[in-house]
Design a protein around this motif. Structure first.
Motif, PDB file in Angstrom:
ATOM      1  N   ASP A 192     -26.975  16.981  11.702  1.00 30.22           N
ATOM      2  CA  ASP A 192     -27.591  18.251  11.289  1.00 30.22           C
ATOM      3  C   ASP A 192     -29.081  18.325  11.603  1.00 30.22           C
ATOM      4  OD1 ASP A 192     -25.162  19.065  10.360  1.00 30.22           O
ATOM      5  OD2 ASP A 192     -25.575  18.680   8.245  1.00 30.22           O
ATOM      6  N   GLY A 193     -29.630  17.270  12.215  1.00 33.35           N
ATOM      7  CA  GLY A 193     -31.059  17.269  12.555  1.00 33.35           C
ATOM      8  C   GLY A 193     -31.963  17.094  11.349  1.00 33.35           C
ATOM      9  N   ARG A 194     -31.409  16.568  10.261  1.00 33.10           N
ATOM     10  CA  ARG A 194     -32.223  16.435   9.059  1.00 33.10           C
ATOM     11  C   ARG A 194     -33.294  15.363   9.201  1.00 33.10           C
ATOM     12  NH1 ARG A 194     -27.134  16.596   4.743  1.00 33.10           N
ATOM     13  NH2 ARG A 194     -26.441  18.700   5.267  1.00 33.10           N
ATOM     14  N   ASP A 195     -33.045  14.386  10.092  1.00 35.04           N
ATOM     15  CA  ASP A 195     -34.060  13.359  10.307  1.00 35.04           C
ATOM     16  C   ASP A 195     -35.345  13.969  10.865  1.00 35.04           C
ATOM     17  OD1 ASP A 195     -32.367  13.870  12.572  1.00 35.04           O
ATOM     18  OD2 ASP A 195     -33.389  12.248  13.629  1.00 35.04           O
ATOM     19  N   LYS A 196     -35.201  14.974  11.748  1.00 37.01           N
ATOM     20  CA  LYS A 196     -36.385  15.634  12.302  1.00 37.01           C
ATOM     21  C   LYS A 196     -37.079  16.479  11.229  1.00 37.01           C
ATOM     22  CE  LYS A 196     -34.459  15.816  16.974  1.00 37.01           C
ATOM     23  NZ  LYS A 196     -33.266  15.027  16.630  1.00 37.01           N
ATOM     24  N   THR A 197     -36.271  17.164  10.404  1.00 31.42           N
ATOM     25  CA  THR A 197     -36.853  17.934   9.307  1.00 31.42           C
ATOM     26  C   THR A 197     -37.584  17.012   8.341  1.00 31.42           C
ATOM     27  OG1 THR A 197     -35.070  19.565   9.459  1.00 31.42           O
ATOM     28  CG2 THR A 197     -36.354  19.545   7.428  1.00 31.42           C
ATOM     29  N   PHE A 198     -37.007  15.840   8.083  1.00 29.98           N
ATOM     30  CA  PHE A 198     -37.644  14.886   7.172  1.00 29.98           C
ATOM     31  C   PHE A 198     -38.984  14.432   7.730  1.00 29.98           C
ATOM     32  CE2 PHE A 198     -38.532  10.536   5.816  1.00 29.98           C
ATOM     33  CZ  PHE A 198     -38.542  10.700   4.447  1.00 29.98           C
ATOM     34  N   GLU A 199     -39.032  14.097   9.015  1.00 23.56           N
ATOM     35  CA  GLU A 199     -40.291  13.662   9.622  1.00 23.56           C
ATOM     36  C   GLU A 199     -41.336  14.756   9.527  1.00 23.56           C
ATOM     37  OE1 GLU A 199     -43.355  11.831  11.571  1.00 23.56           O
ATOM     38  OE2 GLU A 199     -41.580  10.984  10.607  1.00 23.56           O
TER      39      GLU A 199
END
Length: 319
Positions: free
Chosen positions: A95-102
């Motif tokens: 879901d691309g949450r790692d990019k949102t987290f960063e």
């Protein structure tokens, strides 16, 4: 038990069951290896992945089908818990949450290093949102509590964006008022027409210290970029120092109006200047303990570029 581990075609033959267990174990170990990489980058994952090798490796590599199945049955609930972690982690990345987290970490860091003034209405909600997000990070519960983390981050984003927009707009209006006041003031009227506008342009035009163009902060990326160019502390400091800027500009205009005494000295050759804005290149960036090489690489690139400018005869001006 295999169904709970994501196996849809559960066989009856012992050898085939053992093969399914090996497949599950291999899949879990691969997910754990990837999770360990992301944890090294700062993603706060639960500690369950640390014991995965001891849990799965024997069953994943065992040759005796009976021993493989027995090992699974003996620690079945641990396998199920690890499977849930792996599934949540895979979904998190998909879901691309790692990019949102960063992105959220950069914004939360900005809200702490360049805080909104405490008397602003957004300050309390920004602080509460940051505290809620940090509590989830400290608990290594980002996968499990992603919705709560995202909501806390969005509260910080919305509050900081609102405060930044309003402060930027207010300071920009004060700067415009100063420019208008200078344009009708006596020092400007008495200065030579061919030179006085150049003085104002040098301060208020593009690249000048009082140049505040329209700003777009529609997204978190936009807000971070704008804050790199003009941080909240810089904007507030600019507003406080406007009276000093007025005196400086008026003094320069008055100097233009003063007739020179004695023979006119020869015009010095134009000086080649290069304006280096370290805040524009490094502001808002953060380097963790594991990013030493990246920091050194960035600094080396900056050093070489500045040395090249000096070699080309430029005077480097730090803005």
């Amino acid at each position: 038990l295999l169904v709970r581990l994501g196996v849809t075609d559960v066989p009856e033959a012992g050898n085939v069951i053992a093969a399914r267990v090996r497949e599950v174990g291999t899949r879990l170990l691969e997910a754990v290896d990837r999770a360990r990489t992301y944890a090294g980058f700062g993603l706060p994952l639960p500690e369950i992945y640390n014991g995965a090798e001891g849990l799965c490796k024997k069953a994943a590599t065992g040759k005796d089908p009976t021993a493989v199945v027995k090992d699974l049955l003996a620690r079945g609930e641990e396998w199920v818990a690890l499977h849930k972690f792996a599934s949540d982690f895979v979904t998190f990345l998909a879901d691309g949450r790692d990019k949102t987290f960063e992105l959220s970490r950069r914004l939360l860091d900005l809200s702490q290093k360049q805080p909104v003034p405490g008397d602003r209405p957004e300050a309390a909600d920004i602080l509460k949102g940051a505290e809620d997000a940090q509590a989830i990070v400290r608990g290594h519960a980002v996968l499990e509590k992603w919705v709560a983390y995202r909501d806390a981050y969005h509260r910080v984003l919305a509050g900081y964006r609102s405060a930044y927009q309003q402060i930027y707009k207010a300071v920009a209006e004060q700067v415009r008022d100063l420019k208008n006041a200078l344009a009708i003031g006596e020092p400007y009227r008495n200065a030579p027409e061919g030179k006085r506008d150049g003085v104002l342009e040098r301060y208020f035009g593009a690249g000048g210290p009082l140049h505040l163009p329209d700003v777009n902060v529609a997204t978190a990326e936009d807000l971070l970029a704008a804050s790199t160019r003009y941080s909240l502390s810089a904007l507030l400091g600019l507003a406080v120092g406007l009276s000093g800027w007025r005196s400086t500009i008026e003094a320069e205009l008055l100097k233009l109006a003063t007739p020179p005494s004695g023979p006119t000295p020869p015009t010095p050759p134009p000086q080649k200047t290069y304006e280096w804005r370290p805040l524009a290149e490094l502001g808002g960036r953060s380097f963790g303990p594991h990013q030493t090489e990246e920091l050194e690489r960035q600094l080396d690139q900056l050093k070489e570029r500045l040395k090249q400018k000096l070699a080309e005869g430029f005077t480097v001006i730090v803005k």
